[in-house]
Design an enzyme around this catalytic site. Sequence first.
Site, PDB file in Angstrom:
ATOM      1  N   ASP A  80      93.815   9.535  10.432  1.00 53.70           N
ATOM      2  CA  ASP A  80      94.118   9.786   9.030  1.00 53.70           C
ATOM      3  C   ASP A  80      94.200  11.277   8.720  1.00 53.70           C
ATOM      4  O   ASP A  80      93.567  12.105   9.379  1.00 53.70           O
ATOM      5  CB  ASP A  80      93.049   9.159   8.136  1.00 53.70           C
ATOM      6  CG  ASP A  80      93.051   7.647   8.197  1.00 53.70           C
ATOM      7  OD1 ASP A  80      94.130   7.071   8.407  1.00 53.70           O
ATOM      8  OD2 ASP A  80      91.977   7.054   8.044  1.00 53.70           O
ATOM      9  N   ARG A  81      94.937  11.586   7.692  1.00 55.44           N
ATOM     10  CA  ARG A  81      95.119  12.974   7.256  1.00 55.44           C
ATOM     11  C   ARG A  81      93.780  13.649   6.972  1.00 55.44           C
ATOM     12  O   ARG A  81      93.597  14.831   7.246  1.00 55.44           O
ATOM     13  CB  ARG A  81      96.007  12.974   6.003  1.00 55.44           C
ATOM     14  CG  ARG A  81      96.341  14.330   5.473  1.00 55.44           C
ATOM     15  CD  ARG A  81      97.402  14.205   4.366  1.00 55.44           C
ATOM     16  NE  ARG A  81      97.551  15.471   3.709  1.00 55.44           N
ATOM     17  CZ  ARG A  81      97.370  15.655   2.411  1.00 55.44           C
ATOM     18  NH1 ARG A  81      97.067  14.641   1.625  1.00 55.44           N
ATOM     19  NH2 ARG A  81      97.524  16.849   1.879  1.00 55.44           N
TER      20      ARG A  81
END
Length: 179
Positions: free
Chosen positions: A44-45
């Site tokens: 995930d970012r």
Amino acid sequence: MTLVRLNKPYGVLSQFTDRGTETARATLSDLIDLPGVYPAGRLDRDSEGLLLLTDDGRLQARIADPKFKLPKTYLVQVEGEPSEEALHRLRTGVVLKDGPTLPALAERIEAPDLWPRDPPIRYRANIPDCWIKLTIREGRNRQVRRMTAAVDHPTLRLVRWSIGDWSLADLPSGTWRVV
């Protein structure tokens, strides 16, 4: 066959382009200039750490596909101080909205010597935090964050340390090396 270890910084998307948004976000193309490699899985970012990239479709599937149950180890800074009971729940599997998780390896650890995160995590003087090492063999969407929340210890910082035998050892944030 090429296999690359990348230490993905916070705020970078696990893809090479960012289409469909008005303001471009940081992507893997900002970090790595090696044609023909693609991420084997996602991170995930708002998560940091090990991302493997390869030009071999079979290897990519073996790394990313949950049916191979490759262990993924995370260093997780959580809010509060998990009790032995909370760790036991992680070790036996917790029930999430999409069903129960497989048992995980979970233990409290001393704060690891990591690079500074930019931006830093939110700090609240009246709420302690601590680090746990969590190893899972699944790869559901935001699984580690959902697992720690399920035992009432939300994740503050999440760093994937290893996937199978590959780890972040001696790989600074934002750098990559061919294995």
